[in-house]
Design a protein around this motif. Structure first.
Motif, PDB file in Angstrom:
ATOM      1  N   SER A   4      12.096  -1.843   0.586  1.00  9.09           N
ATOM      2  CA  SER A   4      12.323  -0.238  -0.483  1.00  9.09           C
ATOM      3  C   SER A   4      11.542  -0.217  -1.549  1.00  9.09           C
ATOM      4  N   PRO A   5      11.705   0.743  -2.427  1.00 11.56           N
ATOM      5  CA  PRO A   5      10.887   1.330  -3.015  1.00 11.56           C
ATOM      6  C   PRO A   5      10.667   0.736  -4.616  1.00 11.56           C
ATOM      7  N   SER A   6       9.426   0.357  -4.756  1.00  6.29           N
ATOM      8  CA  SER A   6       8.903  -0.447  -5.886  1.00  6.29           C
ATOM      9  C   SER A   6       9.135   0.494  -6.640  1.00  6.29           C
ATOM     10  N   ARG A   7       8.741   0.671  -8.403  1.00  4.23           N
ATOM     11  CA  ARG A   7       8.334   1.415  -8.713  1.00  4.23           C
ATOM     12  C   ARG A   7       7.076   0.750  -9.850  1.00  4.23           C
TER      13      ARG A   7
ATOM     14  N   THR B 273       1.226  -0.777   0.034  1.00  3.73           N
ATOM     15  CA  THR B 273      -0.096   0.073  -0.020  1.00  3.73           C
ATOM     16  C   THR B 273       0.582   1.326  -0.122  1.00  3.73           C
ATOM     17  N   LYS B 274       2.109   1.465   0.357  1.00  6.06           N
ATOM     18  CA  LYS B 274       2.962   2.123   0.392  1.00  6.06           C
ATOM     19  C   LYS B 274       3.836   2.603  -0.484  1.00  6.06           C
ATOM     20  N   GLY B 275       3.939   1.066  -1.716  1.00  6.19           N
ATOM     21  CA  GLY B 275       4.898   1.252  -3.118  1.00  6.19           C
ATOM     22  C   GLY B 275       6.397   0.296  -2.337  1.00  6.19           C
ATOM     23  N   GLN B 276       6.106  -0.261  -1.495  1.00  7.81           N
ATOM     24  CA  GLN B 276       7.034  -1.055  -1.642  1.00  7.81           C
ATOM     25  C   GLN B 276       7.052  -2.455  -1.470  1.00  7.81           C
ATOM     26  N   ASN B 277       8.334  -3.261  -1.822  1.00 11.50           N
ATOM     27  CA  ASN B 277       9.039  -4.878  -2.217  1.00 11.50           C
ATOM     28  C   ASN B 277       8.670  -5.352  -0.538  1.00 11.50           C
ATOM     29  N   PRO B 278       9.087  -6.213  -0.397  1.00 15.65           N
ATOM     30  CA  PRO B 278       8.359  -7.075   0.604  1.00 15.65           C
ATOM     31  C   PRO B 278       9.191  -6.652   1.630  1.00 15.65           C
ATOM     32  N   ASP B 279      10.568  -6.547   0.885  1.00 13.27           N
ATOM     33  CA  ASP B 279      12.445  -5.561   1.998  1.00 13.27           C
ATOM     34  C   ASP B 279      12.150  -4.485   2.330  1.00 13.27           C
TER      35      ASP B 279
END
Length: 600
Positions: free
Chosen positions: A337-340, A329-335
């Motif tokens: 980090s940001p995910s485009r 929901t915050k645009g993040q990967n499971p770790d």
């Protein structure tokens, strides 16, 4: 005759609050009046009071109807204090109402009923003769932080109003009761006293007392009719406690709270997460499974989920998935980090579309490189589904089928999965995708989705030329509010622009996608509603290559990367209806390349 192990008693609130109750620490928080995502509080407390008021107003001097508020399930501890296993929302609201009545009477300088104080707090003596002063109702779960004591002692003005969910909800409940008393009885202490008398003497409940917590939990399940009384999250939590050993209760409670708080903390609905978790993790025969069927599904699939044999292991799995979900929901990967890819789907998917989280949950254990590719593939497929107006049920069915395949594969098998799943489905959508884009008008898609599409196409040309480093790889650089959607042929053309464009068969040609270009606001202000002959001298000032090449290709090196990148871009010395349609065909071809939708 053997003594019955379960006791059931029909009683008034007056009788009920002659005893002491505690809500154990593994119970859920006080949620009546919970605020939604828009900050609007629920009306459960108001409705509770109005339902009682309706019956109260039917009373005559000779007779008053009784009002039944439901059943509570309790288990007495060694100090003869009843643990509330079911019914804490009603009992807490009733208790807060008693406190509010007392405080209202005090502020009106009215004499309190003799029994009221004793219904809020009293002394109890154990078998050794030790006397303890305590409130009739105490909340042991961490979320309450002892706030109920303030209301019980009349220190409502000192009680915190924000902090945890329960603190806010109890404060809201108290405020609702005080406002209700003021609105209905106009600060008339006699009327408030009569309402109090009806509340305690005629409002009734059934108290079921069991000899053990395990038995109480089982009755909780029965009383709530497999989901009719509470939602699936509450009932699943009950199932886990029924299956857990007492020494696991604390760990189970803490992890469950982390799940719920984490999902609420990002403005999401726990039930939606739970439904997506099921689709991502398990085999589901009924792909139409909705939230109201979740609890029954768990009852029938314990062998698959393991929640009965290993409840703590199950909730740990749920917690791990909920953290990944919150990150999505915050645009993040499971770790973290940001995910485009995830950020981009949030841009064009809007606030309501979340089905792709099912695929992301099922693939959350892929290595970072593969997961990032998964997010890009999800973005592309999701856009293809949305731009072709695929029905939501078909889209979700496809996503669930993908999750069913994805959760079974390894990182080594991921590339093959992408070919088999994503490429195949985009191929099936190829014809509709091309038709939709080649004929599209701006009004046929949501404004934010149109902006996303133009931003993505504009970005793609720049990335070809400059690579995806810095701003070029960030879609928000293009989607940002300081860029405008420009109509090359103006929506309200000047006389010169109208004459220069010439005759048009399509009266809505200005709204065609081929007539739109994304430009910086400063450039757009220079363009206005001018004729194309004037606009084409301004386009080269843009930093975006797709705009700069609108009228003619700028000069770069003979064979450098930028020149190669723009070689296929069309340029238009004049602008008319034919040019609009030609450019729309080009954008459709570019879109196939950008979202990797093949041309069959």
């Amino acid at each position: 005759m053997p003594e019955q192990s379960i006791k059931s008693e029909d009683m008034t609130l007056k009788r009920a609050f002659q005893d002491f109750y505690t809500v154990p620490d593994y119970q859920r928080e006080y949620v009546w009046g919970e605020a939604d995502a828009k900050g609007q509080r629920g009306d459960e407390v108001e409705q509770f009071l109005r339902d009682i008021l309706t019956e109260y107003e039917l009373a005559t001097a000779q007779n008053a109807p009784e009002y039944f508020i439901g059943t509570i399930v309790v288990c007495a501890d060694s100090s003869n204090v009843f643990e509330l296993i079911d019914g804490q929302q009603r009992m807490t609201t009733s208790f807060v109402t008693l406190c509010a009545v007392r405080d209202a009477m005090i502020e009106l300088n009215a004499q309190l009923p003799d029994e009221l104080s004793g219904q809020i707090a009293a002394a109890s003596m154990d078998w050794q003769g030790k006397t303890t002063h305590r409130e009739r109702l105490t909340l042991q779960y961490e979320d309450s932080q002892g706030v109920l004591k303030h209301y019980a002692r009349g220190d409502w003005n000192l009680a915190p109003k924000i902090g945890t969910r329960s603190i806010a909800n109890i404060a809201g409940a108290y405020k609702t009761v005080r406002e209700f008393l003021r609105a209905q009885f106009h600060d008339d202490p006699l009327q408030i006293l009569r309402f109090y008398a009806y509340l305690t003497a005629k409002v009734k409940l059934i108290r079921i007392e069991t000899p053990s917590v395990a038995k109480a939990l089982k009755i909780f399940e029965t009383v709530n009719d497999r989901g009719a009384g509470l939602d699936a999250m509450d009932l699943l939590k009950n199932l886990l406690f029924m299956s857990a050993a007492p020494e696991q209760f604390t760990a189970l409670k803490d992890k469950w709270k982390q799940v719920v708080d984490g999902i609420y903390g990002v403005g999401e609905k726990p039930l939606r997460f739970l439904r997506y978790f099921i689709f991502a993790e398990f085999e589901v025969a009924d792909l139409k499974l909705q939230e109201d069927g979740i609890y029954d599904w768990f009852l029938k699939n314990a062998s698959q989920t393991g929640h009965q044999k290993h409840p703590l292991v199950f909730v740990e799995r749920l917690l791990e998935a909920s953290r990944a979900y919150a990150g999505f929901t915050k645009g993040q990967n499971p770790d973290g980090s940001p995910s485009r890819g995830i950020a981009n789907t949030r841009i064009f998917g809007g606030s309501a579309i979340r089905q792709h989280y099912i695929l992301l949950l099922s693939g959350r254990n892929l290595n970072k490189l593969n997961f990032e590719r998964l997010t890009e593939e999800v973005e592309n497929l999701m856009f293809a589904y949305l731009i072709t107006n695929t029905p939501t049920r078909d889209y979700e069915r496809s996503v669930v089928e993908g999750a069913r395949q994805l959760r079974k594969i390894t990182d080594a098998e991921f590339a093959a999965f992408c070919s088999e799943y994503f490429a195949a489905r985009k191929s099936q959508l190829s014809r509709e995708f091309g038709n939709a884009l080649s004929k599209m008008y701006s009004w046929e898609t949501r404004a934010f989705r149109l902006r996303y599409m133009l931003a993505k196409l504009t970005q793609a040309v720049d990335v070809r030329a400059y690579g995806d480093g810095g701003n070029y790889g960030d879609l928000m650089h293009y989607y940002a509010a300081n860029n405008d959607i420009e109509h090359i042929y103006p929506m309200n053309p000047s006389d010169e622009a109208l004459a220069e464009f010439g005759e048009k068969a399509d009266e809505h040609i200005a709204s065609r996608i081929g007539n739109l270009v994304l430009v910086e606001q400063a450039i757009n202000r220079l363009l206005g509603n001018k004729a194309y002959s004037q606009k084409k001298t301004v386009y080269p000032q843009s930093q975006f290559l797709l705009v700069r090449c609108q009228a003619e290709h700028p000069a770069f090196g003979v064979a450098d990367k930028i020149t190669k990148a723009i070689a296929g871009l069309p340029s238009f010395l004049a602008w008319d209806e034919g040019a609009v349609l030609k450019r729309q065909d080009f954008l459709t071809s570019l879109a196939r390349e950008v979202w990797r939708v093949p041309s069959n």
